[in-house]
Design an enzyme around this catalytic site. Sequence first.
Site, PDB file in Angstrom:
ATOM      1  N   ASP A 155       0.816  -1.215   0.000  1.00  0.00           N
ATOM      2  CA  ASP A 155       0.000   0.000   0.000  1.00  0.00           C
ATOM      3  C   ASP A 155       0.850   1.266   0.000  1.00  0.00           C
ATOM      4  O   ASP A 155       2.070   1.222   0.183  1.00  0.00           O
ATOM      5  CB  ASP A 155      -0.946   0.002   1.212  1.00  0.00           C
ATOM      6  CG  ASP A 155      -0.269  -0.459   2.506  1.00  0.00           C
ATOM      7  OD1 ASP A 155       0.974  -0.393   2.583  1.00  0.00           O
ATOM      8  OD2 ASP A 155      -0.964  -0.892   3.438  1.00  0.00           O
ATOM      9  N   ASN A 159      -6.933  -2.948  14.369  1.00  0.00           N
ATOM     10  CA  ASN A 159      -8.327  -3.271  14.044  1.00  0.00           C
ATOM     11  C   ASN A 159      -8.393  -4.463  13.082  1.00  0.00           C
ATOM     12  O   ASN A 159      -9.392  -4.655  12.404  1.00  0.00           O
ATOM     13  CB  ASN A 159      -9.053  -2.051  13.452  1.00  0.00           C
ATOM     14  CG  ASN A 159      -8.456  -1.602  12.125  1.00  0.00           C
ATOM     15  OD1 ASN A 159      -7.476  -2.172  11.651  1.00  0.00           O
ATOM     16  ND2 ASN A 159      -9.031  -0.579  11.528  1.00  0.00           N
ATOM     17  N   HIS A 193      -6.794  -4.846  10.305  1.00  0.00           N
ATOM     18  CA  HIS A 193      -6.670  -4.601   8.866  1.00  0.00           C
ATOM     19  C   HIS A 193      -5.423  -5.291   8.319  1.00  0.00           C
ATOM     20  O   HIS A 193      -4.464  -5.549   9.038  1.00  0.00           O
ATOM     21  CB  HIS A 193      -6.718  -3.102   8.523  1.00  0.00           C
ATOM     22  CG  HIS A 193      -5.536  -2.279   8.901  1.00  0.00           C
ATOM     23  ND1 HIS A 193      -5.639  -0.980   9.341  1.00  0.00           N
ATOM     24  CD2 HIS A 193      -4.211  -2.538   8.885  1.00  0.00           C
ATOM     25  CE1 HIS A 193      -4.445  -0.486   9.573  1.00  0.00           C
ATOM     26  NE2 HIS A 193      -3.555  -1.419   9.307  1.00  0.00           N
ATOM     27  N   GLU A 196      -9.488  -1.969   5.436  1.00  0.00           N
ATOM     28  CA  GLU A 196     -10.113  -1.699   6.724  1.00  0.00           C
ATOM     29  C   GLU A 196     -11.346  -2.595   6.911  1.00  0.00           C
ATOM     30  O   GLU A 196     -11.830  -3.202   5.940  1.00  0.00           O
ATOM     31  CB  GLU A 196     -10.533  -0.225   6.778  1.00  0.00           C
ATOM     32  CG  GLU A 196      -9.365   0.767   6.633  1.00  0.00           C
ATOM     33  CD  GLU A 196      -8.568   0.952   7.923  1.00  0.00           C
ATOM     34  OE1 GLU A 196      -8.384  -0.015   8.687  1.00  0.00           O
ATOM     35  OE2 GLU A 196      -8.111   2.088   8.153  1.00  0.00           O
TER      36      GLU A 196
HETATM   37  C1  GLP Z   1      -0.155   0.058   8.507  1.00  0.00           C
HETATM   38  C2  GLP Z   1       0.087  -0.740   7.218  1.00  0.00           C
HETATM   39  C3  GLP Z   1      -0.180  -2.208   7.430  1.00  0.00           C
HETATM   40  C4  GLP Z   1       0.491  -2.688   8.688  1.00  0.00           C
HETATM   41  C5  GLP Z   1      -0.132  -1.988   9.865  1.00  0.00           C
HETATM   42  C6  GLP Z   1       0.408  -2.429  11.215  1.00  0.00           C
HETATM   43  O1  GLP Z   1      -1.433   0.541   8.619  1.00  0.00           O
HETATM   44  N1  GLP Z   1      -0.675  -0.258   6.137  1.00  0.00           N
HETATM   45  O2  GLP Z   1       0.260  -2.939   6.299  1.00  0.00           O
HETATM   46  O3  GLP Z   1       0.372  -4.081   8.828  1.00  0.00           O
HETATM   47  O4  GLP Z   1       0.121  -0.604   9.714  1.00  0.00           O
HETATM   48  O5  GLP Z   1       1.510  -1.674  11.537  1.00  0.00           O
HETATM   49  P1  GLP Z   1       2.481  -1.904  12.753  1.00  0.00           P
HETATM   50  O6  GLP Z   1       3.344  -3.042  12.351  1.00  0.00           O
HETATM   51  O7  GLP Z   1       3.235  -0.622  12.866  1.00  0.00           O
HETATM   52  O8  GLP Z   1       1.647  -2.193  13.919  1.00  0.00           O
END
Ligand code: GLP
Length: 238
Positions: free
Chosen positions: A64, A133, A135, A140
């Site tokens: 993304d 959440n 995702h 989402e």
């Molecule tokens: C972001 C990314 C996700 C990732 C998520 C969790 O929103 N778009 O791909 O998995 O964060 O991030 P973290 O590893 O910092 O908790």
Amino acid sequence: MQVVVKSTADAAAEYVHALLEKQLTTFPDSVLGLPTGGTPVSVYARLIKGLQPSWKRATTFNLDEYIGLGPEHPASYATYMRKHLFDHVDCPAEQRHIPNGLAADIEAEADRYENAIRRSGGIDFLLLGLGTNAHIGFNEPGSDFRSRTRRVQLTPSTLDANARYFRPGERLPSQAITMGIGTMLEARKIVVMATGQSKADAVGRMFQDPPTIDVPGSALQLARDVLVVLDAASASHL
Ligand code: GLP
């Protein structure tokens, strides 16, 4: 879904690192799907240290990118990937793909990205993190399990969780381009990594039966080959 629980986040990172290293050494022309976020930082740090596997023949697709952020913006995922991985490995620039958050036509960019994944032969090894959440990528809650790469609206909880990557007071982009859940489910192998107490609830819900669009990570129950790598804290609700 298979689950591996390691005692610490470090041990989980070591485990995922070994899987990626093996993938690249056994299949040097792999097509990899790569995440950003805090979780994989320690995996990338291990991959760029010491004797690294060659990335010369590998192709990568990031999950993304924020809409409105260019590749030079400090909080863009393009910057993140250069900093944590691409500046340190020999993967040719033309084989690395990240959605263009500055594209004039976002829908066309999403289609172009989806087609590039298809033309590459599909993703062999997809590494995913998990949002608090649940995702995956930026899919989402409410995302269709058949969704393809597209424009999405970010939820307030995601914006809160990711505010730490932006300057104090800076306005966060409210939209992103993300690989779709349907696109992800076609990967030949998926490894999900989650660490820390803040992910325990999302991890528990991911295994919720039956899968529901309220919990994007639960879609992974439908994929053919999924391994979930956790530390003890994130596994505490299982
Ligand atoms: C972001 C990314 C996700 C990732 C998520 C969790 O929103 N778009 O791909 O998995 O964060 O991030 P973290 O590893 O910092 O908790």
